[in-house]
Motif scaffolding. Structure first.
Motif, PDB file in Angstrom:
ATOM      1  N   GLU A  81       8.252 -10.047   5.524  1.00 51.23           N
ATOM      2  CA  GLU A  81       6.179  -9.111   5.543  1.00 51.23           C
ATOM      3  C   GLU A  81       5.928  -8.557   5.316  1.00 51.23           C
ATOM      4  OE1 GLU A  81       4.102 -10.346   9.803  1.00 51.23           O
ATOM      5  OE2 GLU A  81       5.725 -10.251   9.653  1.00 51.23           O
ATOM      6  N   ASP A  82       5.445  -8.250   5.063  1.00 51.73           N
ATOM      7  CA  ASP A  82       4.367  -6.551   4.217  1.00 51.73           C
ATOM      8  C   ASP A  82       3.396  -6.217   5.003  1.00 51.73           C
ATOM      9  OD1 ASP A  82       2.049  -6.974   2.811  1.00 51.73           O
ATOM     10  OD2 ASP A  82       4.280  -7.817   1.142  1.00 51.73           O
ATOM     11  N   ASP A  83       2.386  -5.011   4.739  1.00 52.96           N
ATOM     12  CA  ASP A  83       1.525  -4.436   5.068  1.00 52.96           C
ATOM     13  C   ASP A  83       0.412  -3.881   4.154  1.00 52.96           C
ATOM     14  OD1 ASP A  83       2.656  -1.965   5.058  1.00 52.96           O
ATOM     15  OD2 ASP A  83       2.918  -1.318   6.952  1.00 52.96           O
ATOM     16  N   GLY A 143      -2.235  -7.810   5.257  1.00 55.34           N
ATOM     17  CA  GLY A 143      -0.277  -7.805   4.153  1.00 55.34           C
ATOM     18  C   GLY A 143       0.021  -8.819   4.001  1.00 55.34           C
ATOM     19  N   LEU A 144       1.116  -9.429   3.545  1.00 51.49           N
ATOM     20  CA  LEU A 144       1.389 -11.348   3.440  1.00 51.49           C
ATOM     21  C   LEU A 144       2.545 -11.193   4.203  1.00 51.49           C
ATOM     22  CD1 LEU A 144       1.348 -13.451   1.587  1.00 51.49           C
ATOM     23  CD2 LEU A 144       3.026 -12.022  -0.487  1.00 51.49           C
ATOM     24  N   ASP A 153       1.225 -16.760   3.982  1.00 47.88           N
ATOM     25  CA  ASP A 153       0.128 -16.631   5.148  1.00 47.88           C
ATOM     26  C   ASP A 153       0.424 -15.330   5.160  1.00 47.88           C
ATOM     27  OD1 ASP A 153       1.044 -19.488   6.455  1.00 47.88           O
ATOM     28  OD2 ASP A 153       3.263 -18.755   6.587  1.00 47.88           O
ATOM     29  N   THR A 154      -0.590 -15.053   5.823  1.00 44.79           N
ATOM     30  CA  THR A 154      -1.212 -13.654   6.407  1.00 44.79           C
ATOM     31  C   THR A 154      -0.044 -13.133   7.259  1.00 44.79           C
ATOM     32  OG1 THR A 154      -3.238 -14.015   6.378  1.00 44.79           O
ATOM     33  CG2 THR A 154      -2.953 -12.182   7.439  1.00 44.79           C
ATOM     34  N   ALA A 155       0.268 -12.142   7.179  1.00 39.18           N
ATOM     35  CA  ALA A 155       1.347 -10.984   8.298  1.00 39.18           C
ATOM     36  C   ALA A 155       0.563 -11.337   9.639  1.00 39.18           C
ATOM     37  CB  ALA A 155       1.356  -9.461   7.199  1.00 39.18           C
ATOM     38  N   ARG A 156       1.306 -11.401  10.726  1.00 33.65           N
ATOM     39  CA  ARG A 156       0.909 -11.754  11.976  1.00 33.65           C
ATOM     40  C   ARG A 156       0.319 -10.148  12.974  1.00 33.65           C
ATOM     41  NH1 ARG A 156       7.537 -11.590  14.203  1.00 33.65           N
ATOM     42  NH2 ARG A 156       7.454 -10.127  12.380  1.00 33.65           N
ATOM     43  N   ARG A 180       1.173  -0.847  -0.447  1.00 32.57           N
ATOM     44  CA  ARG A 180      -0.513   0.036   0.167  1.00 32.57           C
ATOM     45  C   ARG A 180       0.759   1.497  -0.151  1.00 32.57           C
ATOM     46  NH1 ARG A 180       0.060   1.820   5.480  1.00 32.57           N
ATOM     47  NH2 ARG A 180       0.541   0.566   6.537  1.00 32.57           N
ATOM     48  N   PRO A 181      -0.470   2.118  -0.266  1.00 33.30           N
ATOM     49  CA  PRO A 181       0.997   3.116  -0.250  1.00 33.30           C
ATOM     50  C   PRO A 181       1.330   4.088   1.111  1.00 33.30           C
ATOM     51  CG  PRO A 181      -0.670   4.052  -1.723  1.00 33.30           C
ATOM     52  CD  PRO A 181      -0.914   2.613  -0.775  1.00 33.30           C
TER      53      PRO A 181
END
Length: 469
Positions: free
Chosen positions: A398-400, A456-457, A449-452, A377-378
């Protein structure tokens, strides 16, 4: 003969069968010849001894006593059974009370002491310088205190001739059997290979693109596993060619758009004044299209390299994960700043060493970091961390950003596949397929997986630990 020439070829199936059958048969023939010689000599000896014994018995039965003396009424027919064109000399003697009554007085005495009535013994001896076979038989007559001894001797020339003829016949039969096998085996192999020859002829008539499996109905049972294995190879080859065709089609489709943009704006530039607003817009579009084309070509090359990255065990090296991943992440810092993304790196608390292929592993990690930056995302963030696990280390990116739903996580590994939400973003749908191919090449695991944070990923790359030293 053509088939014979084919059979003698050193690398042919016929030559192998000839070596594996004719040589053992020759060895068996030698053993049979040795055993046959013993059996033939025994049989000839038994038959000849029976005839010799019949002669001695006939002589013994012709004995009688006249005036207290042993008399012999010998019929010429008795020796007729021994003396013919096939036999050598025959000698005899009749001994009573230690004295030779008639016959050859110097004939070797083979009768043991106390030879009983009608008892028969055989022995080999030498008489007149020639080997002979002697039979001795005791016969008790009325008025004679001891049994009368009848001996008949026969030279061995006839026996040896019979044995020799039989041995020659046995050798001829064995040689004929081996020779017939050597001649007929190539014919039998050629006959047995006819189904494969028909298969080969059918394959020669096929088009190069026809990879349909070969029929197995007319193939001998012994060769069906070979044909099935070949059909399996054809299926794998067909799948590979289908993948290449799909890859080529998708790549040409992906490249067609930026190339069309380039050609369109080049045509506009030729018509528009150099300093006009239209010219400026065309130059910007050309720049974006060329960048998109460049990235596509880079990814296509990476994908081709990943597909052919068969890493030999000796190509793997031991690396320290923290420093290695930190270097790879720092190479993407400028891209993150340009996209307005915060890039973080968190080292593991301890030093971790793993075994991997450094070049391909760096490309894998860099590809995943680049994906996380591009599809975020921005003003988002990307965090790269190292987590020690049993048996190795996990590299986590990991990203959001928007993440990938569970239903789409396998779909995104299909080449040139993009989610609907990403259609407006620049990209070709090759990032994650390249990552999976690279992971498989170096023996790493790749998990989505889904981010903690719940948004995100989270991508995890598992590497195996180096052996303790």
């Amino acid at each position: 003969m053509k088939i014979w020439r084919l059979g003698l070829h050193g690398g042919s199936l016929t030559a192998r069968l000839l070596r594996s059958m004719v040589l053992p048969m020759a060895g068996v023939a030698l053993l049979l010849g040795f055993g046959g010689a013993i059996a033939i000599r025994g049989a000839v000896q038994a038959v000849s001894d029976r005839i010799l014994g019949a002669a001695s018995r006939a002589i013994a039965e012709s004995l009688n006593v006249e005036d207290g003396e042993v008399a012999l009424n010998l019929s010429p027919a008795i020796f007729g059974m021994l003396e013919d064109n096939e036999r050598d000399n025959v000698y005899y003697s009749v001994t009573s009370l230690g004295k030779v009554v008639t016959g050859y007085s110097d004939l070797p005495n083979i009768a043991p002491r106390g030879l009983r009535d009608t008892e028969v013994v055989f022995s080999d001896a030498v008489f007149k310088g020639r080997p002979v076979r002697i039979v001795a038989e005791g016969r008790r007559l009325p008025g004679i205190g001891q049994p009368v001894i009848v001996e008949v001797a026969e030279t061995l020339g006839a026996r040896e001739r019979i044995v020799r003829r039989l041995l020659i016949g046995l050798a001829i039969l064995e040689a004929a059997l081996i020779g017939l096998t050597a001649v007929l085996l190539p014919v039998a192999v050629r006959w047995g290979m006819r189904p494969l020859i028909r298969l080969r002829a059918g394959m020669d008539q096929r088009l190069g693109s026809d990879l349909q499996p070969l029929p197995t109905e007319d193939v001998p049972v012994e060769l069906r596993d070979l044909v099935r294995a070949f059909n399996g190879m054809l299926a794998r080859l067909d799948a590979t060619l289908e993948g290449m065709r799909r890859f080529t089609a998708d790549a040409s489709h992906q490249m067609r758009t930026p190339l069309s943009i380039l050609r369109t704006h080049i045509a506009l530039l030729r018509k528009a004044p150099p300093d006009s607003e239209d010219a400026a817009h065309s130059i910007d579009d050309i720049d974006h299209a060329s960048a998109r084309l460049q990235r596509l070509l880079v990814q296509l090359l990476a994908l081709a390299r990943a597909d052919n990255a068969a890493v030999a065990p000796e190509a793997a090296e031991m690396i320290e994960v923290n420093d290695f991943v930190a270097t790879v992440a720092s190479d993407h810092a400028a891209d993150a700043v340009r996209e307005g993304i915060e890039l973080k790196f968190e080292r593991a608390a301890t030093e971790l060493r793993v075994i991997t292929h450094p070049g391909l592993c760096a490309e894998l990690i860099g590809n995943l970091i680049d994906n996380a930056i591009r599809y975020n995302r921005p003003a988002g963030s990307v965090e790269v961390s190292i987590e020690p696990v049993a048996g190795g280390a996990d590299i986590v990116i990991e990203d959001d950003g928007p993440g990938i739903s569970i239903a789409d996580r396998e779909k995104v590994f299909t080449r040139f596949t993009r989610l609907d939400r990403d259609n407006r973003r620049p990209g070709s749908g090759l990032g994650l397929p390249i990552a999976r191919a690279l992971a498989e090449a170096i023996g790493a695991t790749l998990r989505l997986d889904t981010a903690r944070s719940g948004q995100g990923l989270r991508v995890t790359v598992g590497l195996r630990a180096a052996p303790a030293t």
